[in-house]
Write an enzyme that holds these catalytic residues in place. Structure first.
Site, PDB file in Angstrom:
ATOM      1  CG  ASP A 295       7.170  10.275  -4.546  1.00  0.00           C
ATOM      2  OD1 ASP A 295       6.303   9.950  -5.391  1.00  0.00           O
ATOM      3  OD2 ASP A 295       7.303  11.441  -4.105  1.00  0.00           O
TER       4      ASP A 295
ATOM      5  CG  ASP B 167       5.899  14.299  -9.384  1.00  0.00           C
ATOM      6  OD1 ASP B 167       6.757  14.617 -10.218  1.00  0.00           O
ATOM      7  OD2 ASP B 167       4.839  13.712  -9.682  1.00  0.00           O
TER       8      ASP B 167
ATOM      9  CD  GLU C 170       4.257  18.144  -6.381  1.00  0.00           C
ATOM     10  OE1 GLU C 170       4.559  17.026  -5.950  1.00  0.00           O
ATOM     11  OE2 GLU C 170       3.336  18.336  -7.199  1.00  0.00           O
ATOM     12  CE  LYS C 171       9.477  22.659 -11.923  1.00  0.00           C
ATOM     13  NZ  LYS C 171      10.423  22.919 -12.980  1.00  0.00           N
ATOM     14  CG  ASN C 172      -0.695  20.926  -9.231  1.00  0.00           C
ATOM     15  OD1 ASN C 172      -0.712  19.739  -8.850  1.00  0.00           O
ATOM     16  ND2 ASN C 172      -1.667  21.774  -8.995  1.00  0.00           N
ATOM     17  CE1 TYR C 173      -2.655  15.550 -11.279  1.00  0.00           C
ATOM     18  CE2 TYR C 173      -3.387  17.809 -10.891  1.00  0.00           C
ATOM     19  CZ  TYR C 173      -3.473  16.457 -10.623  1.00  0.00           C
ATOM     20  OH  TYR C 173      -4.372  16.001  -9.703  1.00  0.00           O
TER      21      TYR C 173
ATOM     22  CD  GLN D 159       2.950  11.180 -12.496  1.00  0.00           C
ATOM     23  OE1 GLN D 159       2.369  12.158 -12.995  1.00  0.00           O
ATOM     24  NE2 GLN D 159       3.894  11.342 -11.573  1.00  0.00           N
TER      25      GLN D 159
ATOM     26  NE  ARG E 250      -4.394   7.871  -5.989  1.00  0.00           N
ATOM     27  CZ  ARG E 250      -3.836   8.985  -6.453  1.00  0.00           C
ATOM     28  NH1 ARG E 250      -3.422   9.044  -7.695  1.00  0.00           N
ATOM     29  NH2 ARG E 250      -3.695  10.040  -5.688  1.00  0.00           N
ATOM     30  CE  LYS E 251       3.640   6.677  -5.098  1.00  0.00           C
ATOM     31  NZ  LYS E 251       4.914   7.433  -5.086  1.00  0.00           N
TER      32      LYS E 251
ATOM     33  CG  ASP F  61       6.772  14.282  -1.475  1.00  0.00           C
ATOM     34  OD1 ASP F  61       6.476  13.248  -2.130  1.00  0.00           O
ATOM     35  OD2 ASP F  61       6.302  15.401  -1.740  1.00  0.00           O
TER      36      ASP F  61
HETATM   37 MG    MG Z   1       5.740  12.930  -4.066  1.00  0.00          MG
END
Ligand code: MG
Length: 179
Positions: A9, A11, A17-20, A53, A101-102, A127
């Site tokens: 993965d 993010d 991890e940063k939102n978008y 995404q 999409r996962k 995660d």
């Molecule tokens: Mg992730």
């Protein structure tokens, strides 16, 4: 001979991890990622990033911006002598009927064809619940990392292993391989 892969993965697993995330200058590798990927490379796995995404279809990030982000991820790792074999993304929204999409497995199958991977004996690291579910659908061994959303996710998934970070995940894989 087709090589096995580690499906990673993005993010919260490889980068913070940063939102978008849309600005490539904000790409930051998580601690333990360089060492972990290096170890997995030494074990002769191909490294493939699979990432949801939906920011694309939400209009938050353009494909150009996403491309730059992925170029940056690859470059940061190349500097450490680590080659990522492929980055595959799904732009689809959660409410859409998506094959990519996962937790759907469409991107694994695309990577399998394009990179000539051997799925049997491959691993999946992420995660979030959808990472673990995608891996299970393909019969992969799955590892939840406690970086990103891992601590929250932990409560409702049953991965094969829960790792502190990517390096810990790589150590576990090495042990499995020796086992
Ligand atoms: Mg992730």
């Amino acid at each position: 001979m087709n090589q096995r892969a580690i499906f990673l993965d993005r993010d919260g697993t490889i980068i913070k991890e940063k939102n978008y995330l849309k600005d490539f200058s904000e790409v930051e590798l998580i601690d333990g990622v360089v060492e972990g990927l290096r170890l997995l490379r030494e074990m002769r796995f191909k490294l493939v990033i699979i990432t949801n995404q939906s920011g694309i279809k939400r209009g938050i990030i353009t494909k150009e911006e996403l491309k730059k982000v992925h170029k940056t991820v690859k470059e940061l790792l190349i500097k450490e002598d680590i080659t990522i074999n492929g980055i595959y993304f799904s732009p689809d929204l959660p409410e859409e009927r998506s094959t990519t999409r996962k937790p759907q497995t469409g991107l694994i199958e695309k990577a399998e064809r394009e990179l000539k991977l051997k799925i049997r004996g491959s691993y999946c690291i992420g995660d979030k619940k959808e990472d673990i579910e995608m891996g299970k659908k393909k019969g992969l061994r799955t590892i939840l990392v406690l970086t990103g959303y891992g601590r929250v996710t932990k409560e409702n998934v049953k991965p094969d292993y829960i790792a502190k970070n990517l390096l810990d995940a790589a150590f576990w894989i090495r042990k499995e391989e020796e086992g």
